[in-house]
Design an enzyme around this catalytic site. Sequence first.
Site, PDB file in Angstrom:
ATOM      1  N   TYR A   1       0.825  -1.206   0.000  1.00  0.00           N
ATOM      2  CA  TYR A   1       0.000   0.000   0.000  1.00  0.00           C
ATOM      3  C   TYR A   1       0.863   1.262   0.000  1.00  0.00           C
ATOM      4  CZ  TYR A   1      -2.327   3.629   2.904  1.00  0.00           C
ATOM      5  OH  TYR A   1      -2.783   4.797   3.447  1.00  0.00           O
TER       6      TYR A   1
ATOM      7  N   HIS B   1       2.330   1.869  -3.402  1.00  0.00           N
ATOM      8  CA  HIS B   1       1.413   1.838  -4.547  1.00  0.00           C
ATOM      9  C   HIS B   1       1.296   3.241  -5.158  1.00  0.00           C
ATOM     10  CE1 HIS B   1      -2.149   1.278  -6.979  1.00  0.00           C
ATOM     11  NE2 HIS B   1      -1.976  -0.029  -6.837  1.00  0.00           N
TER      12      HIS B   1
END
Length: 101
Positions: free
Chosen positions: A72, A75
């Site tokens: 995450y 990303h």
Amino acid sequence: MAVKHLIVLKFKDEITEAQKEEFFKTYVNLVNIIPAMKDVYWGKDVTQKNKEEGYTHIVEVTFESVETIQDYIIHPAHVGFGDVYRSFWEKLLIFDYTPRK
């Protein structure tokens, strides 16, 4: 085991309620873009306790594991969100934990 990612925010004084709504709407939509994010909740503090630090909002994200938090963080959609909205907050706290009963 699931991991909770908490973000506690103090927005800058000049950020309007409409801008805060935009911020949260955009952030919550990341769950549709970033596979590592399993669930997202956010809210505004409903009590008057501990206001001296100025934190008013919280975000709670669920991840499958500590490792998926790293996915995450790097990303492109998360990085892009930060690039656009970083100027909205004065300060924030981040806390990652594994829930227990």
